[in-house]
Design an enzyme around this catalytic site. Structure first.
Site, PDB file in Angstrom:
ATOM      1  CD  GLU A 132      -2.565  -1.083   2.716  1.00 11.73           C
ATOM      2  OE1 GLU A 132      -2.495  -0.065   3.443  1.00 11.73           O
ATOM      3  OE2 GLU A 132      -3.077  -2.149   3.090  1.00 11.73           O
TER       4      GLU A 132
ATOM      5  CG  ASP B 258      -0.023   7.183  -1.309  1.00 15.23           C
ATOM      6  OD1 ASP B 258      -1.148   7.574  -1.645  1.00 15.23           O
ATOM      7  OD2 ASP B 258       0.840   7.931  -0.799  1.00 15.23           O
TER       8      ASP B 258
ATOM      9  CG  ASP C   8      -5.893   0.676   2.882  1.00 13.00           C
ATOM     10  OD1 ASP C   8      -5.736   1.844   2.463  1.00 13.00           O
ATOM     11  OD2 ASP C   8      -6.165   0.411   4.071  1.00 13.00           O
TER      12      ASP C   8
ATOM     13  CD  GLU D 179      -3.059   3.731  -1.331  1.00 11.78           C
ATOM     14  OE1 GLU D 179      -2.992   4.968  -1.427  1.00 11.78           O
ATOM     15  OE2 GLU D 179      -2.887   3.130  -0.244  1.00 11.78           O
TER      16      GLU D 179
END
Length: 236
Positions: free
Chosen positions: A52, A56, A125, A128
């Site tokens: 995650e 991002d 999440d 990502e």
């Protein structure tokens, strides 16, 4: 009866068909789809939180690269606002729902029972983490191809001037780009307990730039952030 690992392999293979990407390293996809609740129940499995973190950053880079090149005359502040509007939980959940990622997640029993397959934070999440897995498996161009396939329309909507929704995130991005400090403060409460109105102020550095009201503190903070962005000339 199929073993757990065999069931996971079948699940992964089905999901690869959905996203139309065949992983060279299947374990990366397995990790991306594994929630911590599942890993805690089955001690030998890794889960997706580290991915995650990377996803991002990859998402932010792809969106920044795209808007930087497509809007060559747009100033830094406006680019920052557009990126903040796109790189958010709402956009990630739109991708998640289009690929139905919740259906393919490996969740613990309690998380499944409590609705984890449709929980916004879990879906965002995992998306990502999926982006990071594609990046590690196929490189930047494959990750970019995946992200833009699902987000290009959303990005272009913002580039065309649609309303920016996540005002607190946008203000945070703008303030960080100016190396300033941001703080919120409750300055008033009105009304009875069952129908209170909260009043928040937001300061950039030592200057109060926005005031907002709402039925809860979070809503009032968003309105204060929106007010500050108007004062700063970032939105109309």
């Amino acid at each position: 009866m199929a073993s757990l690992k065999e069931s996971m392999r079948k699940n992964i293979a089905k999901f690869e068909q959905v996203i139309q990407y065949d992983f060279k390293d299947k374990e990366l996809l397995q990790i991306a789809l594994t929630h911590s609740s599942f890993a805690n129940e089955h001690k030998c499995f890794k889960y997706n939180e580290r991915l995650e973190f990377l996803g991002d950053s990859v998402l932010g880079l792809v969106v920044s690269d795209y808007i930087f090149n497509i809007k060559k005359n747009l100033p830094e502040g406006k680019l920052t606002i557009i990126r903040a509007s796109v790189v958010c939980e709402e956009s990630l959940c739109k991708i998640a729902k289009r690929i139905d990622i919740g259906k393919y997640l490996f969740l613990g029993k309690g998380e499944k029972i409590s609705g984890g397959r449709t929980r916004t934070s879990i879906l965002a999440d995992a998306t990502e983490a999926l982006i990071a897995a594609i990046y590690l498996d196929g490189g930047y161009e494959k990750a970019k191809e995946f992200i833009l396939f699902y987000l290009k329309d959303i990005i272009n909507t913002y580039l065309d001037g649609d309303v920016f929704r996540d005002y607190k995130t946008i203000l945070q991005e703008v303030v960080q780009s100016q190396n300033s400090n941001l703080s919120y403060k409750l300055v008033g409460e009105d009304g009875p307990d069952h129908n209170k109105v909260f009043k928040m102020q937001v300061k950039v550095g030592n200057e109060v730039l926005g005031i907002g009201q709402g039925k809860n503190k979070k809503e009032a903070e968003k309105e204060a952030a929106k007010d500050a962005l108007k004062v700063m000339g970032e939105i109309k």
